[in-house]
Design a protein around this motif. Structure first.
Motif, PDB file in Angstrom:
ATOM      1  N   GLY A 157       0.815  -1.215   0.000  1.00  0.00           N
ATOM      2  CA  GLY A 157       0.000   0.000   0.000  1.00  0.00           C
ATOM      3  C   GLY A 157       0.843   1.256   0.000  1.00  0.00           C
ATOM      4  N   ILE A 158       1.911   1.247   0.777  1.00  0.00           N
ATOM      5  CA  ILE A 158       2.840   2.388   0.777  1.00  0.00           C
ATOM      6  C   ILE A 158       3.488   2.530  -0.600  1.00  0.00           C
ATOM      7  CG2 ILE A 158       5.019   3.234   1.728  1.00  0.00           C
ATOM      8  CD1 ILE A 158       4.112   1.993   4.427  1.00  0.00           C
ATOM      9  N   GLY A 159       3.807   1.396  -1.221  1.00  0.00           N
ATOM     10  CA  GLY A 159       4.369   1.426  -2.570  1.00  0.00           C
ATOM     11  C   GLY A 159       3.388   2.013  -3.587  1.00  0.00           C
ATOM     12  N   PHE A 160       2.107   1.638  -3.494  1.00  0.00           N
ATOM     13  CA  PHE A 160       1.080   2.209  -4.367  1.00  0.00           C
ATOM     14  C   PHE A 160       1.039   3.721  -4.200  1.00  0.00           C
ATOM     15  CE2 PHE A 160      -0.590  -1.797  -5.518  1.00  0.00           C
ATOM     16  CZ  PHE A 160      -1.620  -1.618  -6.421  1.00  0.00           C
ATOM     17  N   MET A 161       1.017   4.167  -2.950  1.00  0.00           N
ATOM     18  CA  MET A 161       0.930   5.602  -2.675  1.00  0.00           C
ATOM     19  C   MET A 161       2.174   6.320  -3.189  1.00  0.00           C
ATOM     20  SD  MET A 161      -0.775   5.257   1.100  1.00  0.00           S
ATOM     21  CE  MET A 161      -0.693   6.972   1.515  1.00  0.00           C
ATOM     22  N   TRP A 162       3.339   5.738  -2.988  1.00  0.00           N
ATOM     23  CA  TRP A 162       4.595   6.343  -3.406  1.00  0.00           C
ATOM     24  C   TRP A 162       4.668   6.445  -4.930  1.00  0.00           C
ATOM     25  CZ3 TRP A 162       9.194   3.167  -4.850  1.00  0.00           C
ATOM     26  CH2 TRP A 162      10.277   3.968  -5.181  1.00  0.00           C
ATOM     27  N   LYS A 163       4.358   5.326  -5.624  1.00  0.00           N
ATOM     28  CA  LYS A 163       4.442   5.338  -7.083  1.00  0.00           C
ATOM     29  C   LYS A 163       3.362   6.223  -7.705  1.00  0.00           C
ATOM     30  CE  LYS A 163       7.008   3.369  -9.351  1.00  0.00           C
ATOM     31  NZ  LYS A 163       8.296   3.810  -9.868  1.00  0.00           N
ATOM     32  N   SER A 164       2.221   6.392  -7.034  1.00  0.00           N
ATOM     33  CA  SER A 164       1.176   7.237  -7.593  1.00  0.00           C
ATOM     34  C   SER A 164       1.580   8.711  -7.579  1.00  0.00           C
ATOM     35  CB  SER A 164      -0.139   7.044  -6.840  1.00  0.00           C
ATOM     36  OG  SER A 164      -0.070   7.633  -5.556  1.00  0.00           O
ATOM     37  N   THR A 165       2.517   9.078  -6.719  1.00  0.00           N
ATOM     38  CA  THR A 165       2.981  10.466  -6.713  1.00  0.00           C
ATOM     39  C   THR A 165       3.833  10.773  -7.935  1.00  0.00           C
ATOM     40  OG1 THR A 165       4.934   9.933  -5.380  1.00  0.00           O
ATOM     41  CG2 THR A 165       2.943  10.598  -4.193  1.00  0.00           C
ATOM     42  N   GLU A 166       4.320   9.744  -8.612  1.00  0.00           N
ATOM     43  CA  GLU A 166       5.117   9.947  -9.816  1.00  0.00           C
ATOM     44  C   GLU A 166       4.253  10.112 -11.061  1.00  0.00           C
ATOM     45  OE1 GLU A 166       7.960   6.794 -10.063  1.00  0.00           O
ATOM     46  OE2 GLU A 166       8.884   7.320  -8.148  1.00  0.00           O
ATOM     47  N   ILE A 167       2.962   9.817 -10.940  1.00  0.00           N
ATOM     48  CA  ILE A 167       2.040  10.023 -12.052  1.00  0.00           C
ATOM     49  C   ILE A 167       1.692  11.507 -12.072  1.00  0.00           C
ATOM     50  CG2 ILE A 167      -0.233   9.449 -12.988  1.00  0.00           C
ATOM     51  CD1 ILE A 167      -0.061   6.786 -11.486  1.00  0.00           C
ATOM     52  N   SER A 168       1.553  12.062 -13.253  1.00  0.00           N
ATOM     53  CA  SER A 168       1.253  13.493 -13.352  1.00  0.00           C
ATOM     54  C   SER A 168      -0.017  13.814 -12.576  1.00  0.00           C
ATOM     55  CB  SER A 168       1.108  13.897 -14.815  1.00  0.00           C
ATOM     56  OG  SER A 168       0.078  13.151 -15.426  1.00  0.00           O
ATOM     57  N   ALA A 169       0.014  14.913 -11.847  1.00  0.00           N
ATOM     58  CA  ALA A 169      -1.073  15.271 -10.934  1.00  0.00           C
ATOM     59  C   ALA A 169      -2.365  15.585 -11.668  1.00  0.00           C
ATOM     60  CB  ALA A 169      -0.663  16.446 -10.060  1.00  0.00           C
ATOM     61  N   ALA A 170      -2.340  16.390 -12.682  1.00  0.00           N
ATOM     62  CA  ALA A 170      -3.552  16.743 -13.406  1.00  0.00           C
ATOM     63  C   ALA A 170      -3.224  16.895 -14.882  1.00  0.00           C
ATOM     64  CB  ALA A 170      -4.153  18.035 -12.862  1.00  0.00           C
ATOM     65  N   ALA A 171      -3.659  15.931 -15.642  1.00  0.00           N
ATOM     66  CA  ALA A 171      -3.450  15.994 -17.077  1.00  0.00           C
ATOM     67  C   ALA A 171      -4.731  16.496 -17.735  1.00  0.00           C
ATOM     68  CB  ALA A 171      -3.089  14.612 -17.610  1.00  0.00           C
ATOM     69  N   TYR A 172      -4.602  17.077 -18.881  1.00  0.00           N
ATOM     70  CA  TYR A 172      -5.753  17.506 -19.677  1.00  0.00           C
ATOM     71  C   TYR A 172      -6.593  18.575 -18.984  1.00  0.00           C
ATOM     72  CZ  TYR A 172      -4.421  12.889 -21.310  1.00  0.00           C
ATOM     73  OH  TYR A 172      -3.711  11.795 -21.701  1.00  0.00           O
TER      74      TYR A 172
ATOM     75  N   PHE B 269      -6.685   7.825  -8.011  1.00  0.00           N
ATOM     76  CA  PHE B 269      -7.216   6.477  -7.832  1.00  0.00           C
ATOM     77  C   PHE B 269      -6.180   5.510  -7.257  1.00  0.00           C
ATOM     78  CE2 PHE B 269      -8.792   2.353  -9.547  1.00  0.00           C
ATOM     79  CZ  PHE B 269      -9.968   2.311  -8.815  1.00  0.00           C
ATOM     80  N   PRO B 270      -4.963   5.418  -7.815  1.00  0.00           N
ATOM     81  CA  PRO B 270      -3.973   4.515  -7.212  1.00  0.00           C
ATOM     82  C   PRO B 270      -3.577   4.949  -5.800  1.00  0.00           C
ATOM     83  CG  PRO B 270      -3.131   5.398  -9.287  1.00  0.00           C
ATOM     84  CD  PRO B 270      -4.481   5.973  -9.072  1.00  0.00           C
ATOM     85  N   PHE B 271      -3.523   6.259  -5.559  1.00  0.00           N
ATOM     86  CA  PHE B 271      -3.194   6.740  -4.217  1.00  0.00           C
ATOM     87  C   PHE B 271      -4.282   6.318  -3.224  1.00  0.00           C
ATOM     88  CE2 PHE B 271      -2.862   9.700  -0.704  1.00  0.00           C
ATOM     89  CZ  PHE B 271      -1.502   9.734  -0.481  1.00  0.00           C
ATOM     90  N   ALA B 272      -5.543   6.453  -3.635  1.00  0.00           N
ATOM     91  CA  ALA B 272      -6.653   6.058  -2.756  1.00  0.00           C
ATOM     92  C   ALA B 272      -6.639   4.549  -2.516  1.00  0.00           C
ATOM     93  CB  ALA B 272      -7.983   6.492  -3.365  1.00  0.00           C
ATOM     94  N   LEU B 273      -6.345   3.766  -3.545  1.00  0.00           N
ATOM     95  CA  LEU B 273      -6.251   2.310  -3.362  1.00  0.00           C
ATOM     96  C   LEU B 273      -5.121   1.949  -2.403  1.00  0.00           C
ATOM     97  CD1 LEU B 273      -6.855   0.843  -6.927  1.00  0.00           C
ATOM     98  CD2 LEU B 273      -8.378   0.762  -4.960  1.00  0.00           C
ATOM     99  N   GLY B 274      -3.990   2.634  -2.542  1.00  0.00           N
ATOM    100  CA  GLY B 274      -2.863   2.403  -1.633  1.00  0.00           C
ATOM    101  C   GLY B 274      -3.224   2.764  -0.204  1.00  0.00           C
ATOM    102  N   ALA B 275      -3.901   3.892  -0.026  1.00  0.00           N
ATOM    103  CA  ALA B 275      -4.310   4.309   1.319  1.00  0.00           C
ATOM    104  C   ALA B 275      -5.295   3.308   1.919  1.00  0.00           C
ATOM    105  CB  ALA B 275      -4.922   5.702   1.275  1.00  0.00           C
ATOM    106  N   LEU B 276      -6.227   2.820   1.099  1.00  0.00           N
ATOM    107  CA  LEU B 276      -7.180   1.816   1.580  1.00  0.00           C
ATOM    108  C   LEU B 276      -6.456   0.525   1.962  1.00  0.00           C
ATOM    109  CD1 LEU B 276     -10.153   1.022   2.009  1.00  0.00           C
ATOM    110  CD2 LEU B 276     -10.159   0.241  -0.363  1.00  0.00           C
TER     111      LEU B 276
END
Length: 151
Positions: free
Chosen positions: A17-32, A41-48
């Motif tokens: 879960g910590i890994g999910f949260m950590w790697k989700s921070t590397e995804i662009s925050a707001a695209a388009y 979504f991945p950050f929320a899944l990691g937190a859950l």
């Protein structure tokens, strides 16, 4: 409840879960131009996953030992699903949400219930597409749908 297995599983899920949260921070925050980015979504899944693993660890600590031995543990299934979850988190931005989630769910369903391919494909596909449609189309968020090399 197998206290030893559940204790180690809760620690592994906590790290995942910590890994999910950590790697989700590397995804662009707001695209388009969206305020809800693909990292939510991945950050929320990691937190859950972190919350549920802490709950499992707490349950193991407060459980009384029943004195009886459970059946044989199935480490192979656990490790396959754990590896699939790790690869899903690691390659999410590269292969996109739709393909990554579909493959992760398909692998997980086949590990848990081998041989029911049509059911596994249908559930994996409908869940992946359904969540994507709800998040991107209805809520107007953004997610890595398909990889750039595919479109």
């Amino acid at each position: 409840m197998n206290k030893v297995f559940d204790r180690y599983a809760s620690i592994l899920f906590l790290l995942l879960g910590i890994g999910f949260m950590w790697k989700s921070t590397e995804i662009s925050a707001a695209a388009y131009g969206s305020t809800v980015g693909p990292n939510i979504f991945p950050f929320a899944l990691g937190a859950l996953l972190v919350i549920l693993s802490l709950r499992l660890f707490y349950e193991v600590l407060k459980a009384k030992d029943s004195g009886r031995r459970e059946g044989k543990l199935d480490y192979k299934r656990f490790l396959i699903i754990f590896a699939a979850a790790f690869l899903y988190a690691f390659f999410l931005e590269t292969i996109g949400y739709l393909i990554g989630t579909f493959l992760f769910l398909l692998i997980s369903f086949q590990v848990l219930e081998r041989g029911k391919w049509i059911k596994s494909i249908l559930i994996s596909g409908l869940f992946s597409a359904g969540v994507y449609i709800i998040f991107v189309v209805i809520l107007e968020g953004s997610m890595p749908g398909f990889p750039s090399w595919l479109s």
